[in-house]
Design an enzyme around this catalytic site. Structure first.
Site, PDB file in Angstrom:
ATOM      1  N   GLU A   1      39.662  34.642   7.381  1.00  0.00           N
ATOM      2  CA  GLU A   1      39.249  36.010   7.675  1.00  0.00           C
ATOM      3  C   GLU A   1      39.613  36.401   9.093  1.00  0.00           C
ATOM      4  OE1 GLU A   1      37.603  33.463   6.349  1.00  0.00           O
ATOM      5  OE2 GLU A   1      35.758  34.135   5.371  1.00  0.00           O
TER       6      GLU A   1
ATOM      7  N   CYS B   1      39.403  30.358  10.762  1.00  0.00           N
ATOM      8  CA  CYS B   1      39.181  30.749   9.368  1.00  0.00           C
ATOM      9  C   CYS B   1      40.185  31.807   8.924  1.00  0.00           C
ATOM     10  CB  CYS B   1      37.765  31.292   9.203  1.00  0.00           C
ATOM     11  SG  CYS B   1      36.464  30.101   9.563  1.00  0.00           S
TER      12      CYS B   1
ATOM     13  N   ALA C   1      42.911  19.013  14.295  1.00  0.00           N
ATOM     14  CA  ALA C   1      42.223  17.725  14.406  1.00  0.00           C
ATOM     15  C   ALA C   1      41.009  17.826  15.323  1.00  0.00           C
ATOM     16  CB  ALA C   1      43.182  16.655  14.914  1.00  0.00           C
ATOM     17  N   SER C   2      41.084  18.660  16.335  1.00  0.00           N
ATOM     18  CA  SER C   2      39.922  18.981  17.157  1.00  0.00           C
ATOM     19  C   SER C   2      39.270  20.174  16.479  1.00  0.00           C
ATOM     20  CB  SER C   2      40.368  19.346  18.574  1.00  0.00           C
ATOM     21  OG  SER C   2      39.289  19.832  19.318  1.00  0.00           O
TER      22      SER C   2
ATOM     23  N   ILE D   1      43.442  27.737   9.186  1.00  0.00           N
ATOM     24  CA  ILE D   1      44.355  26.854   9.902  1.00  0.00           C
ATOM     25  C   ILE D   1      43.504  25.834  10.638  1.00  0.00           C
ATOM     26  CG2 ILE D   1      46.178  26.707  11.634  1.00  0.00           C
ATOM     27  CD1 ILE D   1      46.641  29.782  11.046  1.00  0.00           C
ATOM     28  N   GLU D   2      43.538  24.591  10.164  1.00  0.00           N
ATOM     29  CA  GLU D   2      42.691  23.555  10.740  1.00  0.00           C
ATOM     30  C   GLU D   2      43.392  22.823  11.872  1.00  0.00           C
ATOM     31  OE1 GLU D   2      40.108  22.693   6.715  1.00  0.00           O
ATOM     32  OE2 GLU D   2      41.457  21.130   7.422  1.00  0.00           O
TER      33      GLU D   2
END
Length: 131
Positions: free
Chosen positions: A55, A53, A46-47, A43-44
């Site tokens: 895992e 990750c 912008a910061s 789950i990314e």
């Protein structure tokens, strides 16, 4: 449990990855010694420091449900190569035991099995704090 089942669960989790910046979706599935499976995806944010990750997402889901005894973790990423856990994930994994199996997969039929001890030798772990 057959490891290909755990890889299949990781592939399913990968579908939910939120990776608008890296465009590198990763899926993971944690098998606990009680037999339960917890899925996770990357789950990314912008910061970038807020990114999590796959895992760790799966492990944190298991831990948040009261599970502490992890038996195995399957990880999938790029379809044409083996995707290994990053250093932070390796450190989180070893927190729950040095005998945890890591199944690094491309497909349900194409995977390799390691222990976390093999991927993070001479690690700093909870045992070090007991001395």
């Amino acid at each position: 449990m057959e490891y290909k089942i755990l890889v299949k669960e990781a592939l399913e989790a990968q579908k939910y990855a939120y990776a608008p910046y890296s465009h590198f979706p990763v899926g993971a599935a944690v098998l606990t010694k009680s037999g339960r499976i917890y899925r996770g995806c990357n789950i990314e944010c912008a910061s970038y420091g807020g990114t999590n990750c796959a895992e760790r997402t799966a492990i944190f889901k298991a831990v948040s449900e009261g599970e502490r005894d992890i038996e195995a973790i399957a990880v999938v990423g790029a379809a044409d190569e083996y995707t290994f856990p990053c250093g932070i994930c390796r450190q989180v994994i070893v927190e729950y035991g040095k005998d945890i199996k890591l199944i690094i997969g491309k497909t349900e039929e194409d995977y390799k099995v390691f222990t976390i001890e093999e991927l993070l030798p001479n690690s700093f772990s909870p045992e070090d704090l007991e001395r």
